[in-house]
Design a protein around this motif. Sequence first.
Motif, short mmCIF file in Angstrom:
data_model
loop_
_atom_site.label_atom_id
_atom_site.label_comp_id
_atom_site.label_asym_id
_atom_site.label_seq_id
_atom_site.Cartn_x
_atom_site.Cartn_y
_atom_site.Cartn_z
N ASP A 286 0.85 -1.19 0.00
CA ASP A 286 0.00 0.00 0.00
C ASP A 286 0.89 1.24 0.00
OD1 ASP A 286 -2.03 1.78 0.15
OD2 ASP A 286 -2.69 1.25 2.16
N LEU A 287 1.38 1.57 -1.20
CA LEU A 287 2.25 2.73 -1.41
C LEU A 287 1.58 3.68 -2.40
CD1 LEU A 287 5.65 0.84 -1.83
CD2 LEU A 287 4.88 2.09 0.20
N PRO A 288 1.91 4.97 -2.36
CA PRO A 288 1.26 5.92 -3.26
C PRO A 288 1.32 5.52 -4.74
CG PRO A 288 2.46 7.11 -1.58
CD PRO A 288 2.80 5.65 -1.39
N ALA A 289 2.46 5.03 -5.20
CA ALA A 289 2.57 4.66 -6.61
C ALA A 289 1.64 3.51 -6.97
CB ALA A 289 4.01 4.28 -6.95
N ASN A 290 1.51 2.54 -6.06
CA ASN A 290 0.63 1.40 -6.34
C ASN A 290 -0.84 1.80 -6.30
OD1 ASN A 290 2.72 -0.42 -6.74
ND2 ASN A 290 2.83 -0.97 -4.57
N ARG A 291 -1.17 2.80 -5.50
CA ARG A 291 -2.55 3.27 -5.45
C ARG A 291 -2.99 3.87 -6.78
NH1 ARG A 291 -1.08 6.48 -0.22
NH2 ARG A 291 -0.58 4.71 1.16
N GLU A 292 -2.02 4.31 -7.59
CA GLU A 292 -2.35 4.87 -8.90
C GLU A 292 -2.78 3.78 -9.88
OE1 GLU A 292 0.67 7.49 -10.47
OE2 GLU A 292 1.18 8.23 -8.47
N TRP A 293 -2.43 2.53 -9.59
CA TRP A 293 -2.67 1.45 -10.56
C TRP A 293 -3.60 0.35 -10.06
CZ3 TRP A 293 -1.13 1.94 -15.46
CH2 TRP A 293 -0.14 2.88 -15.74
N LEU A 294 -3.66 0.13 -8.75
CA LEU A 294 -4.36 -1.04 -8.22
C LEU A 294 -5.49 -0.62 -7.29
CD1 LEU A 294 -1.19 -3.17 -7.38
CD2 LEU A 294 -2.67 -3.41 -9.39
N ALA A 295 -6.51 -1.46 -7.22
CA ALA A 295 -7.65 -1.22 -6.34
C ALA A 295 -7.23 -1.39 -4.88
CB ALA A 295 -8.78 -2.18 -6.68
N PRO A 296 -7.87 -0.68 -3.96
CA PRO A 296 -7.51 -0.79 -2.53
C PRO A 296 -7.55 -2.22 -2.02
CG PRO A 296 -8.97 1.08 -2.88
CD PRO A 296 -8.90 0.35 -4.20
N ALA A 297 -8.46 -3.04 -2.55
CA ALA A 297 -8.56 -4.42 -2.06
C ALA A 297 -7.33 -5.25 -2.38
CB ALA A 297 -9.80 -5.09 -2.68
#
Length: 353
Positions: free
Chosen positions: A279-290
């Motif tokens: 759960d990192l800012p860059a991954n939040r740009e590409w992946l759903a929270p789940a």
Amino acid sequence: MTAPHLVLLGDATSPHVQRWSREMLARDWRVSLVTARPQPIDGVAQKVLRPVRRSSDWLWRVGEARVTIRGLQPDIVHAHYVTSYGYLGARAARHPLVMTAWGTDLLVTPRRHAALRWLTAWALRQADLVTGDSQDLLAVSRQLAPRTPAKLIHWGVDRGRFAPADWAQKEPLAAVSLRSWEPNYRIDTIIEALARVRQRFAGVHLHLLGGGSQEAQLREQVQRLGLQDAVRFHGRLDDAGMAAVLARSQLSISVPQSDATSVSVLESMACGLPVIASDLPANREWLAPAMLVPSGDVGALAERWQALLADDAKARAVGQANAERIAQEGDRRAQMDAMDALYRRLLRREGVV
């Protein structure tokens, strides 16, 4: 008209630098590379600096790099990794100068010491353009050097090579990690989670790609947990090898402590795999929270992993959505076309083209 001369500064051993070089050759640039870690790249002339074995060595490569860059007479200089080659590019004082931030160079290094923060900010201020592959990277660049333009450019995915495979032909319960076997990437967390997942899904297994300094202790961990038959250590593979393993897998896992946009995450998405990531800012740009878990949280990772194994239809749907997202926003050709346009805009400003 003579092709403009692009001089890259970076590790020739890096697949990212190799791909960047080839992409620019394909766009009619003459490409040279100044590197402290050489490896042949077809079509790219290399000038090799003395080896760098510790961070302080970069300070003692300034004169060598400056003379080398001056001798190459570049039309544009582009340094990859701000706090090493970027520093050399800044000290060379050759313009236009582009820097690409890779992640740790802006997200971690400036926080270690006030002097490193000052030095990083100074280097960024010498650039005519900074690129990064996530908004959090660009935010740090703008904070440290507000007057230096910062643009979002992703490394992108070769969708001709990394493409969805037939789900029905995959290895049942197969997961893959493409991350290096270094402390930041928390491969130990993945292995520990695998042990828990196997308590419910006995056939689950893991492919480890990447290689790195922690190989011995990771192998020891696998032995200690009795996972010898469940983990395969592939090490470093080329693009074709990675694509082949991704085609056999049903899940990709990437849980580093710190990261910008990960090419391995994008490649996994392009192959139609669901991805569990930190759960990192860059991954939040590409992946759903789940699909996001705290780095180092074995329990959270094992829980998400088991949930996907228990719902094959959901896993397929997530993977399909990932592939569609990359087709829309993550294609390497489109990203490198955008970078080529930025280069040429800089050259027009300088009156070169």
